[in-house]
Design a protein around this motif. Structure first.
Motif, short mmCIF file in Angstrom:
data_model
loop_
_atom_site.label_atom_id
_atom_site.label_comp_id
_atom_site.label_asym_id
_atom_site.label_seq_id
_atom_site.Cartn_x
_atom_site.Cartn_y
_atom_site.Cartn_z
N SER A 15 0.85 -1.03 0.18
CA SER A 15 0.09 0.01 0.04
C SER A 15 0.79 1.30 -0.08
CB SER A 15 -0.81 0.07 1.51
OG SER A 15 -0.09 -0.12 2.32
N ALA A 16 0.84 2.07 -1.10
CA ALA A 16 1.39 3.31 -1.17
C ALA A 16 1.19 4.33 -0.43
CB ALA A 16 1.62 3.90 -2.83
N PRO A 17 1.90 5.53 0.00
CA PRO A 17 1.47 6.43 0.80
C PRO A 17 0.11 7.12 0.27
CG PRO A 17 3.83 6.67 0.47
CD PRO A 17 3.23 5.27 -0.31
N GLN A 18 -0.02 7.32 -0.95
CA GLN A 18 -1.26 8.16 -1.23
C GLN A 18 -2.67 7.21 -1.06
OE1 GLN A 18 1.26 7.17 -3.32
NE2 GLN A 18 0.67 6.23 -5.25
N ASP A 19 -2.60 5.66 -0.94
CA ASP A 19 -3.30 4.87 -0.66
C ASP A 19 -4.20 5.30 0.74
OD1 ASP A 19 -3.23 3.66 -2.95
OD2 ASP A 19 -1.99 2.10 -2.17
N ALA A 20 -3.27 5.90 1.53
CA ALA A 20 -3.61 6.14 2.96
C ALA A 20 -4.58 7.54 3.09
CB ALA A 20 -2.56 6.31 3.91
N ASN A 21 -4.43 8.37 1.95
CA ASN A 21 -5.33 9.63 2.09
C ASN A 21 -6.60 9.64 1.07
OD1 ASN A 21 -3.16 10.73 3.39
ND2 ASN A 21 -1.99 11.01 1.55
N GLY A 22 -6.94 8.27 0.47
CA GLY A 22 -7.98 8.25 -0.20
C GLY A 22 -9.07 7.97 0.66
N PRO A 23 -10.34 7.54 -0.31
CA PRO A 23 -11.63 7.37 0.28
C PRO A 23 -11.69 6.29 1.23
CG PRO A 23 -11.73 7.18 -1.86
CD PRO A 23 -10.57 7.69 -1.69
N ASP A 24 -10.86 5.22 0.78
CA ASP A 24 -10.79 4.06 1.49
C ASP A 24 -9.33 3.68 2.09
OD1 ASP A 24 -11.63 1.68 2.71
OD2 ASP A 24 -11.29 0.42 0.73
N PRO A 25 -8.83 4.50 3.18
CA PRO A 25 -7.45 4.32 3.32
C PRO A 25 -7.05 3.09 3.60
CG PRO A 25 -8.66 5.58 5.17
CD PRO A 25 -9.55 5.32 3.79
N LEU A 26 -5.73 2.80 3.14
CA LEU A 26 -5.16 1.52 3.62
C LEU A 26 -3.99 1.71 4.83
CD1 LEU A 26 -5.02 -0.10 -0.14
CD2 LEU A 26 -6.67 -0.75 1.78
N PRO A 27 -3.75 0.86 5.61
CA PRO A 27 -2.57 1.08 6.36
C PRO A 27 -1.18 0.85 5.40
CG PRO A 27 -3.62 -1.25 6.85
CD PRO A 27 -4.57 -0.17 5.89
N LEU A 28 -0.37 1.91 5.86
CA LEU A 28 1.04 1.91 5.10
C LEU A 28 1.80 0.40 5.44
CD1 LEU A 28 2.28 5.51 5.69
CD2 LEU A 28 1.06 4.46 3.72
N GLY A 29 2.34 0.08 4.21
CA GLY A 29 3.33 -1.30 4.78
C GLY A 29 3.22 -2.13 3.56
N ALA A 30 3.66 -3.10 3.83
CA ALA A 30 3.62 -4.37 2.81
C ALA A 30 3.53 -5.88 3.47
CB ALA A 30 4.93 -4.35 1.91
N GLY A 31 3.10 -6.66 2.65
CA GLY A 31 3.11 -8.22 3.02
C GLY A 31 3.46 -9.02 2.11
N TRP A 32 3.77 -10.34 2.40
CA TRP A 32 4.00 -11.24 1.56
C TRP A 32 3.46 -12.63 2.16
CZ3 TRP A 32 6.19 -15.58 3.64
CH2 TRP A 32 6.80 -15.52 5.12
N GLY A 33 2.86 -13.50 1.02
CA GLY A 33 2.13 -14.55 1.37
C GLY A 33 2.67 -15.61 0.42
N MET A 34 2.60 -17.06 0.96
CA MET A 34 3.12 -18.37 0.00
C MET A 34 2.44 -19.44 0.54
SD MET A 34 7.01 -19.80 0.93
CE MET A 34 7.40 -18.23 1.61
N VAL A 35 2.29 -20.26 -0.37
CA VAL A 35 1.86 -21.62 -0.09
C VAL A 35 3.02 -22.41 -0.67
CG1 VAL A 35 -0.02 -23.68 -0.81
CG2 VAL A 35 -0.57 -21.24 -0.69
N PHE A 36 3.60 -23.24 0.26
CA PHE A 36 4.71 -24.21 -0.19
C PHE A 36 4.31 -25.46 0.00
CE2 PHE A 36 8.63 -26.34 0.76
CZ PHE A 36 9.72 -25.60 0.08
N LEU A 37 4.64 -26.28 -1.14
CA LEU A 37 4.39 -27.56 -1.34
C LEU A 37 5.62 -28.40 -1.49
CD1 LEU A 37 1.65 -27.23 -4.31
CD2 LEU A 37 1.42 -27.40 -1.89
#
Length: 269
Positions: A15-37
């Protein structure tokens, strides 16, 4: 060879900084996800959050591509050393930067780090462009978004890992009064042919689900595949979905699972 190697389906969320100022703000930061087989083992689901300023240098996430590359790096770190690994990603920029480098310095540095760690670990890295609608890709996407949306300071599962202990696949044909359940856990395969009663107060799909849950053992995290949407709703909200004898049966199954410390998760239908 590809059928017998380790596979990781990875995704990043940012989520970029501008996302936090929009009508549906998102928390700043990032995440990763994985399914390991890993051959012979149930799938593992892993996730991690990258908070702003918490991971300086090439392991951080300055944009979405960096978050995607971080997911690949985590897949490499969770894979057994010395064994080949196939990484599936829906991000062509991620794959291209690992193979050929990038004009973006932070992205190029992180891609180089992936190549260096793969060589140091003796991991033959195979990169595959994967469709976003594939089941494991959708799961990786959801895990990355969940990690990114979590407020800073909110604990994720230990070491960012949801460890699946057992996986059960429910096969049920509407014209047969029987369901087949295939369960696998490390070192064991179980098949259950379960008769279903169409006239019972509890729907056949929910009967099949209870049969699958009954195969779980102490302290297991059980991943159920192909459980119908109706059966999932009945399991998660029996007081709202059922009454009488049917509700009592589901409540009893839930209490039995709770007594064994069994966690039930659902995969896509």
């Amino acid at each position: 060879m590809l059928l017998h190697m380790n596979h990781a389906y990875v995704d990043g969320s940012y989520s970029a900084p501008q996302d936090a100022n929009g009508p549906d703000p998102l928390p700043l930061g990032a995440g990763w996800g994985m399914v390991f087989l890993q051959p012979g083992h149930p799938p593992r689901r892993l996730q991690g959050r990258i908070d702003p300023g918490s991971t300086p240098g090439p392991s951080g996430a300055e944009d979405n591509n960096a978050a995607e590359l971080r997911a690949v790096l985590e897949a490499l770190r969770h894979a057994p050393p010395g064994e080949p690994l196939t990484v599936h990603s829906d991000n062509t920029s991620t794959l291209r930067s690992i193979r050929l480098g990038s004009l973006s310095a932070p992205q190029d540095n992180l891609a180089a780090r992936i190549r260096q760690e793969a060589q140091a670990r003796g991991t033959a890295l195979h990169l595959v462009r994967e469709r976003r609608d594939r089941r494991h890709m959708r799961a990786a996407h959801d895990l990355a978004n969940e990690a990114r949306r979590a407020p800073p300071g909110t604990p994720l599962p230990p070491e960012g890992t949801v460890q699946i202990s057992a996986e059960a696949v429910i096969t049920q044909a509407h014209w047969r009064a029987e369901a087949t359940i295939h369960l696998r856990r490390a070192g064991e395969r179980v098949r259950l042919d379960l008769p279903l009663d169409p006239a019972a107060p509890l729907p056949p799909s929910a009967q099949a689900l209870l049969g699958a849950v009954s195969l779980a053992q102490q302290d297991e995290v059980l991943l159920l595949r192909r459980a119908s949407a109706v059966a999932q709703a009945i399991w998660t909200k029996p007081l709202r979905a059922l009454e009488g004898e049917a509700r009592d049966a589901v409540q009893a199954a839930r209490q039995a699972a709770q007594a064994l410390n069994v966690t039930v998760l659902f995969d896509a239908v």
